[in-house]
Design a protein around this motif. Structure first.
Motif: not given
Length: 376
Positions: A274-296
């Protein structure tokens, strides 16, 4: 409303020129900020269900459960950062999972929803109840292509209206508009293929799953003024960078756009762990910087405050980082026009393509590239 009108929604009449339309004034005195969230939620797959009635009950339960998650997240985030949650992206096929051996007829009956009817109405109601712009990825039938189903990204507005419908263009095994290209264009027109819709929270466009790996998909939207790229996905999670995760950053940088990418928080009800697809949800700005990211796990942590005014100001500035304005498109055009890779109209009769046939057709493209010297 006609089927063509429903497909195109507001997008056909609200396409923006590159760098934003007339409403995208860089000199606005008030910064336009709000919270966007990539909701990482569990997908309960309908593969386990023996009848359409059972799968539809599971899908309706998912709608109810996720509506509650959005409402709870909205209340929490408003108290946390002071900004209203206005944009929510859900993971790829979040209501159903993906077909695992089902026939076309079985999967259509169990998991593909019509363009009009109870399920689209329920999704629109979801957006209206939560008061957000909601991006859903789901399987969808079309009366113009009765033997096919498409994977669609649909954006619903906070008033419950359907704003945009994008159908996944690149898929190895599932049907796409490119497979029935001539007929699709005859019915819906070219503007419906890469739709962009202007809203009060910015110009929105969508990318489906592995299409994030193809820069042309995002670029087609950017050329129509897309400012925020919404990316429902269901991908293998990893503590290190993956090709898709790298591509998310690249698409943000090269198009000077926000990227909001929502992954599953596991897929239950299948033999796959089940957990094979889990984590890595992300919000990025236009420089590719992480503004918010999820764990699992199920989480709202992939959220961030988007500053639309700052994005629009950046797109209007001169300098080396203004990548869109510097593209020498005329230099690329001959190579694109003279190179044939995946041919259109893979199934001009509108029939489902079997997996073996899909791989055979792909092999033919590879063989042609080798024969021409592109591949060594």
């Amino acid at each position: 409303m006609t089927r063509r009108g429903l497909l195109m929604g507001a997008a056909a009449t609200s396409l923006l020129p590159v760098f934003g339309g007339s409403k995208a004034n860089a000199g606005e005195a008030k910064s336009m900020r709000y919270t966007a969230m990539a909701l990482q939620t569990v997908c309960e797959a309908v593969n386990q269900d023996k009848t359409p009635e059972a799968s539809h009950a599971r899908m309706n339960a998912a709608i109810t459960r996720v509506t509650g998650q959005i409402m709870a997240s909205k209340g929490f985030l408003k108290g946390f950062n002071g900004y209203d949650l206005k944009l929510v992206v859900l993971p790829e096929y979040w209501m159903t999972g993906f077909p695992m051996g089902e026939t076309r007829e079985t999967w259509q009956a169990k998991a593909a929803i019509p363009m009009d009817g109870a399920f689209p109405d329920a999704l629109a109601k979801m957006a209206q109840t939560t008061g957000v712009y909601l991006c859903s990825n789901h399987y969808e039938t079309d009366p113009n292509f009765p033997e096919l189903y498409f994977q669609s990204n649909v954006i619903y507005g906070p008033t419950g209206n359907t704003l945009l419908r994008y159908r996944r263009m690149i898929s190895l095994y599932s049907p796409s508009p490119y497979d029935v290209w001539d007929k699709y264009l005859d019915i819906y027109g070219a503007d419906a293929v890469f739709p962009v819709v202007e809203t009060e929270i910015g110009a929105l466009a969508t990318i489906a799953s592995e299409e994030i790996l193809y820069p042309e998909i995002a670029r087609m939207h950017a050329f129509k003024g897309a400012e925020i790229l919404l990316h429902p996905t269901s991908e293998v999670g990893s503590p290190s960078l993956t090709p898709k995760h790298i591509a998310k950053k690249a698409r943000a940088i090269e198009n000077i756009a926000y990227v909001v990418s929502a992954n599953s928080a596991s897929i239950t009800g299948t033999p796959v762990p089940a957990a094979s697809t889990d984590g890595m949800s992300i919000v990025l700005d236009w420089y590719g910087r992480t503004l918010g990211e999820a764990g699992t796990g199920e989480t709202m942590n992939a959220n961030a405050v988007l500053d639309l005014t700052a994005l629009r100001e950046t797109r209007r500035k001169t300098g080396m980082t203004n990548t869109l304005s510097r593209l020498p498109l005329a230099a690329f055009a001959p190579a694109y026009a003279s190179t044939e890779l995946a041919p259109p109209n893979r199934t001009p009769d509108g029939k489902m393509v079997q997996r073996a046939d899909a791989l055979s057709q792909q092999q033919a493209v590879i063989d042609r590239l080798a024969a021409s010297g592109v591949l060594k």
